[in-house]
Write a protein that holds these residues in place. Structure first.
Motif, PDB file in Angstrom:
ATOM      1  N   ILE A 173     -69.531 -22.475 -83.415  1.00 29.46           N
ATOM      2  CA  ILE A 173     -68.864 -21.768 -83.067  1.00 29.46           C
ATOM      3  C   ILE A 173     -68.076 -21.967 -84.645  1.00 29.46           C
ATOM      4  O   ILE A 173     -67.646 -22.886 -84.490  1.00 29.46           O
ATOM      5  N   VAL A 174     -68.203 -20.473 -85.718  1.00 31.53           N
ATOM      6  CA  VAL A 174     -67.217 -20.975 -86.146  1.00 31.53           C
ATOM      7  C   VAL A 174     -65.649 -20.205 -86.560  1.00 31.53           C
ATOM      8  O   VAL A 174     -65.588 -18.914 -85.909  1.00 31.53           O
ATOM      9  N   GLU A 175     -64.817 -20.367 -87.208  1.00 30.00           N
ATOM     10  CA  GLU A 175     -64.206 -19.627 -86.655  1.00 30.00           C
ATOM     11  C   GLU A 175     -62.903 -19.610 -88.166  1.00 30.00           C
ATOM     12  O   GLU A 175     -62.786 -20.756 -88.546  1.00 30.00           O
ATOM     13  N   LYS A 176     -62.428 -18.285 -88.585  1.00 28.08           N
ATOM     14  CA  LYS A 176     -61.838 -18.585 -89.977  1.00 28.08           C
ATOM     15  C   LYS A 176     -59.985 -19.302 -89.948  1.00 28.08           C
ATOM     16  O   LYS A 176     -59.712 -19.341 -90.714  1.00 28.08           O
ATOM     17  N   ALA A 177     -59.948 -19.117 -88.849  1.00 27.31           N
ATOM     18  CA  ALA A 177     -58.307 -19.232 -88.595  1.00 27.31           C
ATOM     19  C   ALA A 177     -57.964 -20.616 -88.590  1.00 27.31           C
ATOM     20  O   ALA A 177     -59.212 -21.825 -88.439  1.00 27.31           O
ATOM     21  N   HIS A 178     -57.193 -21.592 -88.489  1.00 26.96           N
ATOM     22  CA  HIS A 178     -56.575 -22.787 -88.699  1.00 26.96           C
ATOM     23  C   HIS A 178     -56.354 -23.236 -87.060  1.00 26.96           C
ATOM     24  O   HIS A 178     -56.721 -24.524 -86.534  1.00 26.96           O
ATOM     25  N   LYS A 179     -57.053 -22.679 -86.519  1.00 29.17           N
ATOM     26  CA  LYS A 179     -56.078 -22.582 -85.182  1.00 29.17           C
ATOM     27  C   LYS A 179     -57.752 -21.413 -83.965  1.00 29.17           C
ATOM     28  O   LYS A 179     -57.248 -20.401 -84.780  1.00 29.17           O
ATOM     29  N   PHE A 180     -58.056 -22.399 -82.622  1.00 27.39           N
ATOM     30  CA  PHE A 180     -58.891 -21.528 -82.727  1.00 27.39           C
ATOM     31  C   PHE A 180     -58.699 -20.640 -80.479  1.00 27.39           C
ATOM     32  O   PHE A 180     -57.473 -20.603 -80.253  1.00 27.39           O
ATOM     33  N   GLY A 181     -59.339 -19.594 -80.314  1.00 26.40           N
ATOM     34  CA  GLY A 181     -59.278 -19.397 -79.477  1.00 26.40           C
ATOM     35  C   GLY A 181     -58.856 -17.639 -79.453  1.00 26.40           C
ATOM     36  O   GLY A 181     -58.366 -16.669 -78.892  1.00 26.40           O
ATOM     37  N   GLY A 182     -58.791 -17.151 -80.911  1.00 24.25           N
ATOM     38  CA  GLY A 182     -58.780 -15.646 -80.779  1.00 24.25           C
ATOM     39  C   GLY A 182     -57.832 -15.129 -80.218  1.00 24.25           C
ATOM     40  O   GLY A 182     -56.734 -16.300 -79.757  1.00 24.25           O
ATOM     41  N   THR A 183     -57.657 -13.964 -80.260  1.00 23.65           N
ATOM     42  CA  THR A 183     -56.819 -13.126 -79.739  1.00 23.65           C
ATOM     43  C   THR A 183     -56.690 -13.464 -78.749  1.00 23.65           C
ATOM     44  O   THR A 183     -55.583 -12.984 -77.603  1.00 23.65           O
ATOM     45  N   SER A 184     -57.365 -13.541 -77.884  1.00 21.95           N
ATOM     46  CA  SER A 184     -57.798 -13.743 -76.204  1.00 21.95           C
ATOM     47  C   SER A 184     -56.905 -15.396 -76.064  1.00 21.95           C
ATOM     48  O   SER A 184     -56.143 -14.738 -74.753  1.00 21.95           O
ATOM     49  N   ALA A 185     -56.418 -16.224 -76.694  1.00 22.29           N
ATOM     50  CA  ALA A 185     -55.746 -16.921 -75.990  1.00 22.29           C
ATOM     51  C   ALA A 185     -54.052 -16.261 -76.163  1.00 22.29           C
ATOM     52  O   ALA A 185     -53.140 -17.137 -75.533  1.00 22.29           O
ATOM     53  N   THR A 186     -54.229 -15.229 -77.165  1.00 21.72           N
ATOM     54  CA  THR A 186     -52.566 -14.635 -76.884  1.00 21.72           C
ATOM     55  C   THR A 186     -52.214 -13.482 -76.265  1.00 21.72           C
ATOM     56  O   THR A 186     -51.171 -13.184 -75.968  1.00 21.72           O
ATOM     57  N   SER A 187     -52.930 -13.136 -75.389  1.00 26.93           N
ATOM     58  CA  SER A 187     -53.693 -11.896 -74.070  1.00 26.93           C
ATOM     59  C   SER A 187     -52.634 -12.862 -73.223  1.00 26.93           C
ATOM     60  O   SER A 187     -51.640 -13.377 -72.560  1.00 26.93           O
ATOM     61  N   GLY A 188     -52.714 -11.774 -72.345  1.00 26.74           N
ATOM     62  CA  GLY A 188     -52.774 -11.492 -70.632  1.00 26.74           C
ATOM     63  C   GLY A 188     -53.438 -12.192 -69.970  1.00 26.74           C
ATOM     64  O   GLY A 188     -53.731 -13.091 -69.123  1.00 26.74           O
ATOM     65  N   GLY A 189     -54.736 -12.613 -70.515  1.00 21.86           N
ATOM     66  CA  GLY A 189     -55.724 -13.188 -70.313  1.00 21.86           C
ATOM     67  C   GLY A 189     -56.547 -12.305 -69.331  1.00 21.86           C
ATOM     68  O   GLY A 189     -57.074 -13.397 -68.634  1.00 21.86           O
ATOM     69  N   VAL A 190     -55.927 -11.350 -68.813  1.00 24.23           N
ATOM     70  CA  VAL A 190     -56.447 -10.792 -67.712  1.00 24.23           C
ATOM     71  C   VAL A 190     -58.338 -10.148 -68.309  1.00 24.23           C
ATOM     72  O   VAL A 190     -59.015  -9.712 -68.960  1.00 24.23           O
TER      73      VAL A 190
END
Length: 573
Positions: free
Chosen positions: A34-51
């Motif tokens: 998995i390649v992720e450009k940000a310093h943290k993982f989880g993407g927008t999904s991790a910041t969402s309501g998760g539904v």
């Protein structure tokens, strides 16, 4: 290129789509990066309501069926041209959920009405959530590295809340004070975690979903490489994708992919040039409610260079937002969602002509579409105004403005007034401050007060269906979404057309393969999540309508790669 830099599958992006593609591919016996450009993982999904919106999931929604789900979607998705992709979603989403559960990820069906409850086939049990997850199960070195939820999803910008707690505090329902005490107690009694990080170990909402998935990924030894940005897609002489070129702090290098590259890097909402190119009313990147400057469309741009086609790029997953200065740093700003605030009783939304344009309590995506339509029609929207009275102010939030019981007017910084938040003792004075025609605003408010008395909104039907009522105030009669706007002082905040990402992107087929301009698959290239066009076209069918397809087509992509590579293990599960 060294052997150590060749994987069976390379996944670009660490959100829900990428994480699912990686998990399923690994369980099919494939090596995955998995390649992720940000310093943290989880993407927008991790910041969402998760539904997750999953029709016919059979957790406890007896009576739902493939046919009923398609009846509902067919009544809505008029602009969908790939019927097989829509059907693939309905068929594969329940299989994906069963697979996800089989890995150890806990899921729960929520009592959440579909966003168009009056359409045939609509239900109130298709949205799936995850219970709270202990983030330290990821390991003390990893738990702080998952992308953290925004302050707006936390109590006092610090303490994690699940959806039940969030809604209880938003509506100040019975027992909300006890809820606050319990949240604070949990956090401060966790002394071991406080020595590691300020972050709450309780991962809730999107963090709960992504935390559980990454626990499974890390247990399986899947490699996650952060601070690493996609630059280009590599191809051979036949046009097949063979790998990627990435960069890490300016150092460029190649990574090979034997069987497939899955693009799951999110949409393009933070790329103003792409917004200007695709959107009929572009709006501004800074009004987006996704992680700042994260989703810039690099994957879409890279695939277009190979001849990939796009679809539904004129649409975003719209949500009303408002802007406030960051606490303690007034030169910087935070974006706050106002998804449910705009439809609370004792309020109305008007364009800059002082005229209503929408059922304010409708689904947030429909609200945003109405903003776009009204802007094209009148040129007087984006932003619009949320106007409310002291009764609303006392009980409800308005974007980032907390109810007066939490943040009384005397505690609001002086530089907020008449710039981010407007207040006046009369509607005449408020209209003058926000430069809205006085007579028009007073007529609109007078109508709303009449509707509050009768309980019927003859213009837009506010509060006339179970979805509207779900986020209303049950103590307000006869319509929980309509209350008089009568108690001074009166307030207004500007509402922008924000988003949860882009609805459109790379055109992919029912097997998640990226298609070229002729409609043929580009060999070894897949897309899922907001990097691709969603299966519903311009429609947001229900809570979780973004993450559901992201997970499902990440799962579908991994299955297809496994079949092609001869590694399929229970692919029809």
């Amino acid at each position: 290129m060294s052997e150590t830099e060749i994987f069976d599958v390379v996944v670009i992006g660490s959100g829900a789509a990428g994480a699912m593609a990686a998990l399923r591919a690994r369980d099919q016996g494939l090596s995955v990066l998995i390649v992720e450009k940000a310093h943290k993982f989880g993407g927008t999904s991790a910041t969402s309501g998760g539904v997750m919106w999953i029709p016919n999931h059979n957790l406890n929604n007896e009576g739902d069926s493939r046919e009923q789900a398609l009846d509902y979607l067919d009544s809505l998705c008029k602009d969908v041209k790939q019927r097989d992709r829509l059907e693939a979603y309905v068929d594969e989403a329940p299989r994906m959920l069963r697979y996800l559960s089989s890995t150890g990820v806990q899921v729960i069906a929520a009592n959440w009405p579909d966003y168009f409850p009056d359409k045939p086939g609509a239900r109130a049990d298709r949205s799936i959530i995850c219970p709270t997850f202990d983030g330290r199960q990821l390991g003390d070195d990893r738990y702080p590295l998952m992308r953290e939820q925004y302050n707006r999803f936390k109590l006092f910008g610090r303490y994690a809340m699940d959806l039940t707690e969030t809604f209880a505090l938003m509506a100040r329902s019975k027992g909300w004070r006890k809820t606050v005490v319990n949240i604070l107690r949990r956090y401060w009694l966790d002394r071991g975690t406080r020595k590691l990080s300020h972050r709450d170990r309780r991962f809730t909402q999107g963090a709960a979903l992504m935390g559980q998935i990454y626990k499974q990924l890390f247990d399986r030894g899947v490699e996650l490489r952060m601070d690493t940005k996609l630059e280009t897609l590599r191809t051979d002489s036949t046009g097949s994708v063979t790998g990627v070129e990435v960069s890490n702090y300016g150092r460029a290098y190649e990574i090979g992919a034997r069987h497939g590259v899955v693009l799951a890097a999110g949409g393009f909402e933070w790329n103003q040039a792409l917004r200007d190119r695709f959107y009929p009313v572009p709006g501004l990147t800074r009004h987006s409610s996704t992680p700042e400057d994260a989703n810039r469309g690099e994957a879409l741009i890279a695939a277009e260079k190979l001849g990939a086609s796009t679809e539904f790029t004129e649409q975003g997953w719209w949500i009303p937002t408002m802007t406030l200065p960051m606490p303690g740093a007034s030169n910087f700003h935070e974006i706050h969602q106002a998804a449910f605030d705009v439809g609370r009783p004792h309020s109305v939304c008007v364009n800059r002509n002082g005229v209503r344009f929408v059922d304010e309590a409708t689904g947030y995506d429909s609200f945003g579409q109405a903003m776009v339509d009204d802007q094209l029609k009148t040129g007087a929207n984006m932003p619009c105004w949320l106007v409310f009275d002291a009764t609303f102010r006392d009980k409800f939030s308005a974007g980032g403005l907390m109810p007066s019981i939490v943040t009384p007017d005397r505690k609001i910084p002086s530089d907020w007034w008449d710039h981010y938040l407007f207040r006046a003792d009369t509607l005449d004075a408020l209209a003058a401050k926000i430069k809205v025609p006085v007579d028009a605003l007073k007529r609109t408010v007078a109508k709303m007060n009449d509707y509050a008395r009768t309980g019927v909104d003859p213009e837009f039907g506010r509060g006339g269906n179970i979805y509207d009522q779900f986020f209303g105030d049950a103590t307000v009669k006869p319509n929980p979404c309509l209350g008089p706007i009568a108690k001074a002082p009166f307030y207004a905040v500007p509402i922008n057309n924000g988003d949860l990402g882009t609805k459109g992107g790379l055109r992919a087929d029912a097997r998640a393969r990226v298609l070229d301009q002729a409609g043929k698959p580009i060999p070894n290239l897949y897309a899922a999540g907001n990097c691709s066009g969603n299966p519903f076209g311009s429609v947001y069918p229900g809570a979780g309508g973004t993450i559901g397809p992201a997970l499902t087509f990440g799962y579908v992509a991994a299955n297809d790669i496994a079949v092609r590579s001869g590694n399929a293990r229970a692919a029809a599960e």
